[in-house]
Design a protein around this motif. Sequence first.
Motif, PDB file in Angstrom:
ATOM      1  N   ARG A   1       0.831  -1.215   0.000  1.00  0.00           N
ATOM      2  CA  ARG A   1       0.000   0.000   0.000  1.00  0.00           C
ATOM      3  C   ARG A   1       0.861   1.259   0.000  1.00  0.00           C
ATOM      4  N   ASN A   2       1.959   1.230   0.719  1.00  0.00           N
ATOM      5  CA  ASN A   2       2.822   2.412   0.814  1.00  0.00           C
ATOM      6  C   ASN A   2       3.548   2.712  -0.494  1.00  0.00           C
ATOM      7  N   ALA A   3       3.713   1.678  -1.344  1.00  0.00           N
ATOM      8  CA  ALA A   3       4.450   1.868  -2.593  1.00  0.00           C
ATOM      9  C   ALA A   3       3.528   1.836  -3.816  1.00  0.00           C
ATOM     10  N   LEU A   4       2.220   1.950  -3.604  1.00  0.00           N
ATOM     11  CA  LEU A   4       1.252   1.773  -4.685  1.00  0.00           C
ATOM     12  C   LEU A   4       1.410   2.847  -5.757  1.00  0.00           C
ATOM     13  N   ALA A   5       1.556   2.409  -7.004  1.00  0.00           N
ATOM     14  CA  ALA A   5       1.606   3.317  -8.149  1.00  0.00           C
ATOM     15  C   ALA A   5       0.245   3.314  -8.837  1.00  0.00           C
ATOM     16  N   SER A   6       0.020   4.291  -9.693  1.00  0.00           N
ATOM     17  CA  SER A   6      -1.307   4.464 -10.294  1.00  0.00           C
ATOM     18  C   SER A   6      -1.617   3.440 -11.376  1.00  0.00           C
ATOM     19  N   ASP A   7      -0.600   2.755 -11.887  1.00  0.00           N
ATOM     20  CA  ASP A   7      -0.817   1.851 -13.011  1.00  0.00           C
ATOM     21  C   ASP A   7      -0.769   0.379 -12.612  1.00  0.00           C
ATOM     22  N   VAL A   8      -0.930   0.091 -11.330  1.00  0.00           N
ATOM     23  CA  VAL A   8      -0.948  -1.301 -10.866  1.00  0.00           C
ATOM     24  C   VAL A   8      -2.203  -1.538 -10.036  1.00  0.00           C
TER      25      VAL A   8
ATOM     26  N   ILE B   1      10.332  -1.288  -6.174  1.00  0.00           N
ATOM     27  CA  ILE B   1      11.311  -0.820  -7.164  1.00  0.00           C
ATOM     28  C   ILE B   1      10.617  -0.017  -8.251  1.00  0.00           C
ATOM     29  N   TRP B   2       9.440  -0.493  -8.699  1.00  0.00           N
ATOM     30  CA  TRP B   2       8.691   0.202  -9.743  1.00  0.00           C
ATOM     31  C   TRP B   2       8.290   1.605  -9.284  1.00  0.00           C
ATOM     32  N   ALA B   3       7.867   1.738  -8.051  1.00  0.00           N
ATOM     33  CA  ALA B   3       7.476   3.049  -7.531  1.00  0.00           C
ATOM     34  C   ALA B   3       8.654   4.019  -7.556  1.00  0.00           C
ATOM     35  N   ARG B   4       9.841   3.521  -7.227  1.00  0.00           N
ATOM     36  CA  ARG B   4      11.038   4.363  -7.276  1.00  0.00           C
ATOM     37  C   ARG B   4      11.386   4.735  -8.712  1.00  0.00           C
ATOM     38  N   TYR B   5      11.168   3.795  -9.632  1.00  0.00           N
ATOM     39  CA  TYR B   5      11.451   4.052 -11.045  1.00  0.00           C
ATOM     40  C   TYR B   5      10.493   5.117 -11.595  1.00  0.00           C
ATOM     41  N   VAL B   6       9.203   4.981 -11.284  1.00  0.00           N
ATOM     42  CA  VAL B   6       8.197   5.938 -11.753  1.00  0.00           C
ATOM     43  C   VAL B   6       8.483   7.340 -11.210  1.00  0.00           C
ATOM     44  N   ALA B   7       8.972   7.385  -9.967  1.00  0.00           N
ATOM     45  CA  ALA B   7       9.269   8.673  -9.334  1.00  0.00           C
ATOM     46  C   ALA B   7      10.601   9.258  -9.790  1.00  0.00           C
ATOM     47  N   GLY B   8      11.333   8.514 -10.612  1.00  0.00           N
ATOM     48  CA  GLY B   8      12.616   9.001 -11.093  1.00  0.00           C
ATOM     49  C   GLY B   8      13.746   8.864 -10.098  1.00  0.00           C
ATOM     50  N   GLU B   9      13.522   8.076  -9.039  1.00  0.00           N
ATOM     51  CA  GLU B   9      14.562   7.889  -8.026  1.00  0.00           C
ATOM     52  C   GLU B   9      15.603   6.869  -8.459  1.00  0.00           C
ATOM     53  N   THR B  10      15.270   6.061  -9.453  1.00  0.00           N
ATOM     54  CA  THR B  10      16.233   5.152 -10.070  1.00  0.00           C
ATOM     55  C   THR B  10      15.954   5.142 -11.561  1.00  0.00           C
ATOM     56  N   THR B  11      16.995   5.070 -12.362  1.00  0.00           N
ATOM     57  CA  THR B  11      16.824   5.112 -13.815  1.00  0.00           C
ATOM     58  C   THR B  11      17.340   3.851 -14.491  1.00  0.00           C
TER      59      THR B  11
ATOM     60  N   PRO C   1      17.495   0.908 -16.573  1.00  0.00           N
ATOM     61  CA  PRO C   1      16.558   0.491 -17.626  1.00  0.00           C
ATOM     62  C   PRO C   1      15.997  -0.909 -17.431  1.00  0.00           C
ATOM     63  N   SER C   2      16.660  -1.727 -16.623  1.00  0.00           N
ATOM     64  CA  SER C   2      16.149  -3.083 -16.381  1.00  0.00           C
ATOM     65  C   SER C   2      14.857  -3.066 -15.565  1.00  0.00           C
ATOM     66  N   PHE C   3      14.530  -1.919 -14.949  1.00  0.00           N
ATOM     67  CA  PHE C   3      13.313  -1.816 -14.146  1.00  0.00           C
ATOM     68  C   PHE C   3      12.106  -1.362 -14.969  1.00  0.00           C
ATOM     69  N   ALA C   4      12.303  -1.084 -16.248  1.00  0.00           N
ATOM     70  CA  ALA C   4      11.237  -0.483 -17.054  1.00  0.00           C
ATOM     71  C   ALA C   4      10.004  -1.382 -17.190  1.00  0.00           C
ATOM     72  N   GLY C   5      10.172  -2.688 -17.064  1.00  0.00           N
ATOM     73  CA  GLY C   5       9.042  -3.597 -17.203  1.00  0.00           C
ATOM     74  C   GLY C   5       8.434  -4.053 -15.893  1.00  0.00           C
ATOM     75  N   PHE C   6       8.874  -3.472 -14.778  1.00  0.00           N
ATOM     76  CA  PHE C   6       8.418  -3.966 -13.484  1.00  0.00           C
ATOM     77  C   PHE C   6       6.937  -3.678 -13.222  1.00  0.00           C
ATOM     78  N   GLY C   7       6.410  -2.574 -13.780  1.00  0.00           N
ATOM     79  CA  GLY C   7       4.985  -2.296 -13.608  1.00  0.00           C
ATOM     80  C   GLY C   7       4.135  -3.369 -14.249  1.00  0.00           C
ATOM     81  N   GLU C   8       4.523  -3.785 -15.444  1.00  0.00           N
ATOM     82  CA  GLU C   8       3.834  -4.874 -16.118  1.00  0.00           C
ATOM     83  C   GLU C   8       3.963  -6.169 -15.333  1.00  0.00           C
ATOM     84  N   ALA C   9       5.136  -6.397 -14.743  1.00  0.00           N
ATOM     85  CA  ALA C   9       5.345  -7.608 -13.947  1.00  0.00           C
ATOM     86  C   ALA C   9       4.457  -7.622 -12.715  1.00  0.00           C
ATOM     87  N   VAL C  10       4.275  -6.477 -12.080  1.00  0.00           N
ATOM     88  CA  VAL C  10       3.395  -6.399 -10.905  1.00  0.00           C
ATOM     89  C   VAL C  10       1.978  -6.786 -11.290  1.00  0.00           C
TER      90      VAL C  10
END
Length: 296
Positions: free
Chosen positions: A129-136, A264-274, A276-285
């Motif tokens: 819940r604390n890391a919830l992104a809008s696309d999952v 990890i996806w939440a950090r990627y979406v927020a731009g806290e990590t760039t 590129p291997s994390f780009a598909g993590f939202g789909e994986a969730v």
Amino acid sequence: LSYKERQLILRRPPVGTKAASAHDMKREFFIQKTLHPQFPITPKVIALCEDQSIIGSDFYVMQKIDGVIFRRELPSGLSLTEQEITLIGDLVINGLVSLHHVDATPLAQLSKGPGYVGRQVEGWSRRYRNALASDVPDAEILMKWLDQNQPADVASCVIHGDWRLDNLVFNLDKTPSLVGALDWELATIGDPLMDLGSSMAYWIDHSDEAAFANLRRQPSHLPGMPTRKEFIESYLAKSEWGCADFTFYEVFGLFRLTVILQQIWARYVAGETTNPSFAGFGEAVNLMVNRAMRMI
């Protein structure tokens, strides 16, 4: 650390910000030092340094274990028979069974007492819940199911927390043998079936759907490897823990891994990590939540 007569491993936390409880070098050192005498595939630790002026963090030094580590694919040039792969699968199962039956008394200070299953369900649900992104998915139905269907702890023992092929070291010179178990950061005193469930989230079968199989990070799909069902049945027979239905533990393992990906996806979406291997993590969730929902 290379010397003429031997090689050692220096282990330190990742550079940058981290959770207060993560990558605790003193804790890792204590666990391995305590476990090694009765579980020899735990690396032998040599020294702990808490003087952060040396390299900027706590660190410890341990023995280097020579051998082969299996990652997504077999190492280049390595050829194994199906019989050898079957033996390696058995070694993974037997190693986990053995760990869960070592004397936990010397590590008693890590125990928080009864209720391990409940604490895990509550903790991982809070993290999601604390890391919830809008696309999952919000996964509220899944978390409610875990909360309402949690079994009582079956036992309290030493658990690894991340028992995967890529955390294990094998000697393949003659008959395959398991010579090392690495990465004890998540080890604690807890429920063995929760440990097995977490391990099975990474164990992808050769017959799994393509989308799920794409997440594979270890060669568990090779001919000769046990399927998840065979792994679980073999573990339960050898460990003698009673379990009439493993569904809860398998669903929990999937959800736990989903939370890790989501953080990890939440950090990627927020731009806290760039990375590129994390780009598909939202789909994986999304894939993992849907898979768990089908199971319940």
